[in-house]
Design an enzyme around this catalytic site. Structure first.
Site, PDB file in Angstrom:
ATOM      1  N   ASP A 191       0.855  -1.181   0.000  1.00  0.00           N
ATOM      2  CA  ASP A 191       0.000   0.000   0.000  1.00  0.00           C
ATOM      3  C   ASP A 191       0.898   1.240   0.000  1.00  0.00           C
ATOM      4  O   ASP A 191       1.863   1.327   0.752  1.00  0.00           O
ATOM      5  CB  ASP A 191      -0.903  -0.010   1.242  1.00  0.00           C
ATOM      6  CG  ASP A 191      -2.082   0.931   1.098  1.00  0.00           C
ATOM      7  OD1 ASP A 191      -3.231   0.457   1.108  1.00  0.00           O
ATOM      8  OD2 ASP A 191      -1.849   2.162   0.969  1.00  0.00           O
ATOM      9  N   GLY A 228     -15.805   2.711   3.920  1.00  0.00           N
ATOM     10  CA  GLY A 228     -14.388   3.052   3.905  1.00  0.00           C
ATOM     11  C   GLY A 228     -13.680   2.758   2.605  1.00  0.00           C
ATOM     12  O   GLY A 228     -12.480   2.999   2.477  1.00  0.00           O
ATOM     13  N   GLN A 229     -14.395   2.241   1.604  1.00  0.00           N
ATOM     14  CA  GLN A 229     -13.733   1.912   0.335  1.00  0.00           C
ATOM     15  C   GLN A 229     -13.432   3.186  -0.449  1.00  0.00           C
ATOM     16  O   GLN A 229     -14.293   4.069  -0.582  1.00  0.00           O
ATOM     17  CB  GLN A 229     -14.627   0.983  -0.506  1.00  0.00           C
ATOM     18  CG  GLN A 229     -13.918   0.451  -1.746  1.00  0.00           C
ATOM     19  CD  GLN A 229     -14.749  -0.582  -2.513  1.00  0.00           C
ATOM     20  OE1 GLN A 229     -15.940  -0.756  -2.254  1.00  0.00           O
ATOM     21  NE2 GLN A 229     -14.111  -1.246  -3.466  1.00  0.00           N
ATOM     22  N   HIS A 284     -10.391  -5.527  -3.169  1.00  0.00           N
ATOM     23  CA  HIS A 284      -9.047  -5.816  -2.646  1.00  0.00           C
ATOM     24  C   HIS A 284      -9.141  -6.185  -1.187  1.00  0.00           C
ATOM     25  O   HIS A 284     -10.084  -5.812  -0.495  1.00  0.00           O
ATOM     26  CB  HIS A 284      -8.118  -4.614  -2.827  1.00  0.00           C
ATOM     27  CG  HIS A 284      -8.681  -3.329  -2.313  1.00  0.00           C
ATOM     28  ND1 HIS A 284      -9.577  -2.572  -3.037  1.00  0.00           N
ATOM     29  CD2 HIS A 284      -8.498  -2.681  -1.141  1.00  0.00           C
ATOM     30  CE1 HIS A 284      -9.906  -1.503  -2.337  1.00  0.00           C
ATOM     31  NE2 HIS A 284      -9.285  -1.544  -1.173  1.00  0.00           N
ATOM     32  N   HIS A 310      -6.959  -5.929   2.426  1.00  0.00           N
ATOM     33  CA  HIS A 310      -5.857  -5.298   3.147  1.00  0.00           C
ATOM     34  C   HIS A 310      -5.268  -6.322   4.115  1.00  0.00           C
ATOM     35  O   HIS A 310      -6.018  -7.002   4.825  1.00  0.00           O
ATOM     36  CB  HIS A 310      -6.360  -4.139   4.017  1.00  0.00           C
ATOM     37  CG  HIS A 310      -6.951  -2.991   3.268  1.00  0.00           C
ATOM     38  ND1 HIS A 310      -6.259  -1.846   2.987  1.00  0.00           N
ATOM     39  CD2 HIS A 310      -8.198  -2.800   2.763  1.00  0.00           C
ATOM     40  CE1 HIS A 310      -7.040  -0.988   2.353  1.00  0.00           C
ATOM     41  NE2 HIS A 310      -8.235  -1.540   2.198  1.00  0.00           N
TER      42      HIS A 310
HETATM   43  P1  5GP Z   1      -9.890   1.115   0.259  1.00  0.00           P
HETATM   44  O1  5GP Z   1     -10.058   2.454   0.911  1.00  0.00           O
HETATM   45  O2  5GP Z   1     -10.548   1.160  -1.085  1.00  0.00           O
HETATM   46  O3  5GP Z   1     -10.308  -0.048   1.091  1.00  0.00           O
HETATM   47  O4  5GP Z   1      -8.329   0.923   0.060  1.00  0.00           O
HETATM   48  C1  5GP Z   1      -7.610   1.467  -0.986  1.00  0.00           C
HETATM   49  C2  5GP Z   1      -6.176   1.411  -0.558  1.00  0.00           C
HETATM   50  O5  5GP Z   1      -5.391   1.703  -1.682  1.00  0.00           O
HETATM   51  C3  5GP Z   1      -5.807   2.439   0.522  1.00  0.00           C
HETATM   52  O6  5GP Z   1      -5.239   1.773   1.620  1.00  0.00           O
HETATM   53  C4  5GP Z   1      -4.828   3.361  -0.177  1.00  0.00           C
HETATM   54  O7  5GP Z   1      -3.799   3.775   0.693  1.00  0.00           O
HETATM   55  C5  5GP Z   1      -4.309   2.506  -1.293  1.00  0.00           C
HETATM   56  N1  5GP Z   1      -3.908   3.212  -2.491  1.00  0.00           N
HETATM   57  C6  5GP Z   1      -4.531   4.249  -3.101  1.00  0.00           C
HETATM   58  N2  5GP Z   1      -3.897   4.586  -4.236  1.00  0.00           N
HETATM   59  C7  5GP Z   1      -2.856   3.724  -4.349  1.00  0.00           C
HETATM   60  C8  5GP Z   1      -1.832   3.563  -5.338  1.00  0.00           C
HETATM   61  O8  5GP Z   1      -1.752   4.274  -6.336  1.00  0.00           O
HETATM   62  N3  5GP Z   1      -0.933   2.569  -5.137  1.00  0.00           N
HETATM   63  C9  5GP Z   1      -0.991   1.757  -4.034  1.00  0.00           C
HETATM   64  N4  5GP Z   1      -0.058   0.817  -3.920  1.00  0.00           N
HETATM   65  N5  5GP Z   1      -1.933   1.883  -3.085  1.00  0.00           N
HETATM   66  C10 5GP Z   1      -2.860   2.857  -3.242  1.00  0.00           C
END
Ligand code: 5GP
Length: 145
Positions: A37, A100-101, A107, A109
């Site tokens: 991340d 929180g997405q 994906h 975490h």
């Molecule tokens: P969500 O909020 O959708 O559950 O998680 C998305 C995750 O993607 C977050 O933890 C955020 O830090 C990560 N993230 C966002 N943009 C990027 C990126 O360009 N590259 C990587 N490796 N992680 C990202």
């Protein structure tokens, strides 16, 4: 509508899968990709994504791809625990913006949790590239071992 909208093929994870955006890759097979991340909530925060499912969330994905995703998530959790020796490991998956997405390609975490250390704020502070490179090298080495 973030829970029910159409899949956007321009989302950042789709770009990473196509090789159009970079990532600190840890693991890849025909179906699943795992990488660090960029805004980690702890040291070693890893994301695991399906490559062949145009799915926004757990409601969209087919069972076969979901199983492949979870198998790799378990493997990566083990690798992270072996290498970083956290006292805990959190596995999380968010569906829809109110949950929180922020990236709408499903994906998981994997967040190592270290005793006495809180978790960083979600998707907020960009990690130091050198630190990510060094961590990637350690984890790739461990995966090979
Ligand atoms: P969500 O909020 O959708 O559950 O998680 C998305 C995750 O993607 C977050 O933890 C955020 O830090 C990560 N993230 C966002 N943009 C990027 C990126 O360009 N590259 C990587 N490796 N992680 C990202």
């Amino acid at each position: 509508m973030s829970l029910h909208g159409n899949y956007d093929p321009q989302n950042i994870f789709a770009q990473i899968i196509r090789g159009e955006a970079p990532c600190y890759k840890l693991y890849e097979d025909d179906d699943v990709l795992a990488f660090l991340d960029l805004f980690p909530q702890s040291f070693g925060h890893t994301l695991v994504i399906p490559k062949r499912a145009a799915a926004r969330n757990i409601l969209d994905i087919d069972a076969d791809n979901l199983c492949k995703l979870i198998r790799v998530a378990q493997h990566l959790a083990q690798v992270l625990v072996d290498e970083l020796q956290p006292e805990g490991v959190q596995v999380a998956q968010f569906n829809g913006a109110p949950a929180g997405q922020t990236v709408f390609h499903i994906h998981m975490h994997i967040i190592p949790r270290f005793a006495g250390q809180g978790m960083g704020v979600h998707a907020t502070s960009k990690a130091d590239p050198t630190e990510l490179e060094q961590l990637q090298a350690r984890l790739v080495q461990r995966l090979r071992g």
